[in-house]
Design a protein around this motif. Sequence first.
Motif, mmCIF file in Angstrom:
data_model
loop_
_atom_site.group_PDB
_atom_site.id
_atom_site.type_symbol
_atom_site.label_atom_id
_atom_site.label_comp_id
_atom_site.label_asym_id
_atom_site.label_seq_id
_atom_site.Cartn_x
_atom_site.Cartn_y
_atom_site.Cartn_z
ATOM 1 N N ARG A 86 22.231 36.168 25.200
ATOM 2 C CA ARG A 86 20.789 36.018 24.966
ATOM 3 C C ARG A 86 20.565 35.858 23.475
ATOM 4 N NH1 ARG A 86 16.822 39.012 22.809
ATOM 5 N NH2 ARG A 86 14.699 38.564 23.481
ATOM 6 N N ALA C 35 13.781 50.395 33.558
ATOM 7 C CA ALA C 35 15.165 50.221 33.117
ATOM 8 C C ALA C 35 16.123 51.183 33.831
ATOM 9 C CB ALA C 35 15.261 50.407 31.602
ATOM 10 N N THR C 39 19.316 49.921 35.819
ATOM 11 C CA THR C 39 20.614 50.521 35.476
ATOM 12 C C THR C 39 21.297 51.100 36.715
ATOM 13 O OG1 THR C 39 19.885 51.035 33.231
ATOM 14 C CG2 THR C 39 21.722 52.333 34.098
ATOM 15 N N ASP C 43 24.835 49.921 38.110
ATOM 16 C CA ASP C 43 25.904 50.922 38.188
ATOM 17 C C ASP C 43 26.507 50.937 39.592
ATOM 18 O OD1 ASP C 43 27.533 53.210 37.696
ATOM 19 O OD2 ASP C 43 25.913 54.551 38.303
ATOM 20 N N PHE C 65 28.705 53.856 31.152
ATOM 21 C CA PHE C 65 28.249 52.462 31.180
ATOM 22 C C PHE C 65 27.422 52.189 29.942
ATOM 23 C CE2 PHE C 65 25.625 54.901 34.269
ATOM 24 C CZ PHE C 65 24.448 54.982 33.546
ATOM 25 N N LYS C 66 27.398 50.919 29.575
ATOM 26 C CA LYS C 66 26.583 50.455 28.458
ATOM 27 C C LYS C 66 25.752 49.304 28.979
ATOM 28 C CE LYS C 66 26.825 47.777 24.267
ATOM 29 N NZ LYS C 66 25.399 47.451 24.028
ATOM 30 N N VAL C 67 24.478 49.332 28.666
ATOM 31 C CA VAL C 67 23.542 48.336 29.169
ATOM 32 C C VAL C 67 22.825 47.676 27.997
ATOM 33 C CG1 VAL C 67 21.420 48.003 30.502
ATOM 34 C CG2 VAL C 67 23.153 49.612 31.306
ATOM 35 N N ASN C 68 22.792 46.365 27.961
ATOM 36 C CA ASN C 68 21.887 45.637 27.070
ATOM 37 C C ASN C 68 20.742 45.107 27.912
ATOM 38 O OD1 ASN C 68 22.601 44.600 23.973
ATOM 39 N ND2 ASN C 68 24.324 45.487 25.055
ATOM 40 N N LEU C 69 19.521 45.438 27.481
ATOM 41 C CA LEU C 69 18.323 44.958 28.170
ATOM 42 C C LEU C 69 17.953 43.610 27.562
ATOM 43 C CD1 LEU C 69 16.566 48.412 28.134
ATOM 44 C CD2 LEU C 69 17.705 47.325 30.085
ATOM 45 N N LEU C 70 17.824 42.583 28.382
ATOM 46 C CA LEU C 70 17.667 41.216 27.887
ATOM 47 C C LEU C 70 16.239 40.698 28.000
ATOM 48 C CD1 LEU C 70 20.890 39.703 29.517
ATOM 49 C CD2 LEU C 70 20.655 40.705 27.261
ATOM 50 N N THR C 111 22.554 43.360 31.206
ATOM 51 C CA THR C 111 23.984 43.216 31.461
ATOM 52 C C THR C 111 24.647 44.561 31.207
ATOM 53 O OG1 THR C 111 25.954 41.878 30.984
ATOM 54 C CG2 THR C 111 24.571 42.432 29.117
ATOM 55 N N MET C 112 25.659 44.874 32.016
ATOM 56 C CA MET C 112 26.330 46.178 31.944
ATOM 57 C C MET C 112 27.837 45.998 31.815
ATOM 58 S SD MET C 112 26.436 49.232 34.852
ATOM 59 C CE MET C 112 24.905 50.060 34.426
ATOM 60 N N LEU C 113 28.442 46.859 30.996
ATOM 61 C CA LEU C 113 29.900 46.969 30.916
ATOM 62 C C LEU C 113 30.227 48.427 31.204
ATOM 63 C CD1 LEU C 113 32.634 45.656 30.231
ATOM 64 C CD2 LEU C 113 32.134 46.020 27.812
ATOM 65 N N ALA C 114 31.024 48.675 32.247
ATOM 66 C CA ALA C 114 31.180 50.043 32.762
ATOM 67 C C ALA C 114 32.630 50.422 33.008
ATOM 68 C CB ALA C 114 30.399 50.189 34.065
ATOM 69 N N VAL D 63 16.775 48.351 23.060
ATOM 70 C CA VAL D 63 17.654 47.188 22.985
ATOM 71 C C VAL D 63 18.868 47.399 23.892
ATOM 72 C CG1 VAL D 63 19.174 45.874 21.454
ATOM 73 C CG2 VAL D 63 16.918 46.613 20.657
ATOM 74 N N PHE D 65 21.654 50.857 25.529
ATOM 75 C CA PHE D 65 22.103 52.247 25.504
ATOM 76 C C PHE D 65 23.453 52.337 26.188
ATOM 77 C CE2 PHE D 65 18.729 51.889 28.807
ATOM 78 C CZ PHE D 65 19.525 51.927 29.945
#
Lengths: 127, 127, 127, 127
Positions: A86, C35, C39, C43, C65-70, C111-114, D63, D65
């Motif tokens: 993005r 959010a 999430t 997850d 987990f890490k989340v970016n809110l787009l 998007t999440m990376l977990a 943004v 977490f």
Amino acid sequence: MRTLGARLSRTAPGEVEIELPYREALTQQHGFLHAGIVTAVMDSACGYAAFSLMPPGAGVLSVEFKVNLLAPAKGEVLIARGRVLRAGRTISVCQADGIMRSGDSETPVATMLATIMTVMGRPDVVR
Amino acid sequence: MRTLGARLSRTAPGEVEIELPYREALTQQHGFLHAGIVTAVMDSACGYAAFSLMPPGAGVLSVEFKVNLLAPAKGEVLIARGRVLRAGRTISVCQADGIMRSGDSETPVATMLATIMTVMGRPDVVR
Amino acid sequence: MRTLGARLSRTAPGEVEIELPYREALTQQHGFLHAGIVTAVMDSACGYAAFSLMPPGAGVLSVEFKVNLLAPAKGEVLIARGRVLRAGRTISVCQADGIMRSGDSETPVATMLATIMTVMGRPDVVR
Amino acid sequence: MRTLGARLSRTAPGEVEIELPYREALTQQHGFLHAGIVTAVMDSACGYAAFSLMPPGAGVLSVEFKVNLLAPAKGEVLIARGRVLRAGRTISVCQADGIMRSGDSETPVATMLATIMTVMGRPDVVR
């Protein structure tokens, strides 16, 4: 990146690839590329990918990144493929894969999810 | 860490401090310590903090880490303070602060939240 | 997920898709899906994707987990697409995209990376 | 937060505490508070902590977490303690602890490291 011996091997709008040949000086105690080196190259790939979509005069700052280490970084060349998920006016979200190539085979060794900030009017952070 | 010139300056159960004196060879284009170097030292601080609570014969592997960069890493010495937030049998969660010290003043430059895995029976990952 | 009204809309080895229809009860103050809800569904998509590659009797635990809110999560249906990047014996690394669908259009919203852990012999965490 | 039944139990410049009493409607299949709920409350604690240091008229956007889950969220009250690690003009970095309290005992159940953005001139994101 120059100090490490890395080079930009491919660029397209929102996507870049950086290559870093394996060198013993960049390894940890078991002969693999150090996670800090892999992280630095993936961070650069994210930064350049974001930068490729920014207006002239913009600079980039890494706000944060998260890295999952997937396998030991052994092989001939580290390849970091970064791409923009993005592109925002202030904040870009980028993803990078870290891959070790040996001959024809490629092994994923790390993945990064990063937040990059566009900064204007700060010549000190223009790349 | 030895190659970088880092040393363990303090250890306690679940807590360690690593110091790395500033050297020009470790900087990026603006003369600050490179984010990859700061990350590597904080990752080591997390790994040693987790290791300090593990049973004999255990080794540590970094599963993942997330870093927020807070300020440019300029100063005389990088200090990475790592501590264990939760010590599990398999998974430990650690936090590290990256600080630049110059004379008496300390400036936070980065913070890390990391997941460390205990591995048994793998002499290749014992530190 | 049942309480939220979510359903597994697609499964393949290492990949799942979960759909959650928009409902006002799941929104924050501006009428977007919260959010925390986005999430939770991502997850779950990561957990099920990892679970699809595990041996019988295994259970899954989310380590982190890490989340970016787009973008704001507005639209008719939230779709969470999870996939396994690396399936390990103990640790799996998964990625999920959160997308809002309205008619034919899809908008990425997160998007999440977990990191997911396989747990054996713990009937309390078998899904 | 109102919908969930959460309340701001303490505020100071750069620090807030939010409490959410346990309710069965907010649990997952084993009777613990769902990770999505815990995440939402910690995200709010980070957002309010950042907001407490912002100029009048500012709004906050999360943004990204990252959450490490430390233990099952069982107990009487979830407490999320958020604090600002670095307050920038555009970007603030915040940390939150998620704790379950039962009587006099407190158990850490999660920890968050988050990036919050200050937005000006957007009444839609003012809290």
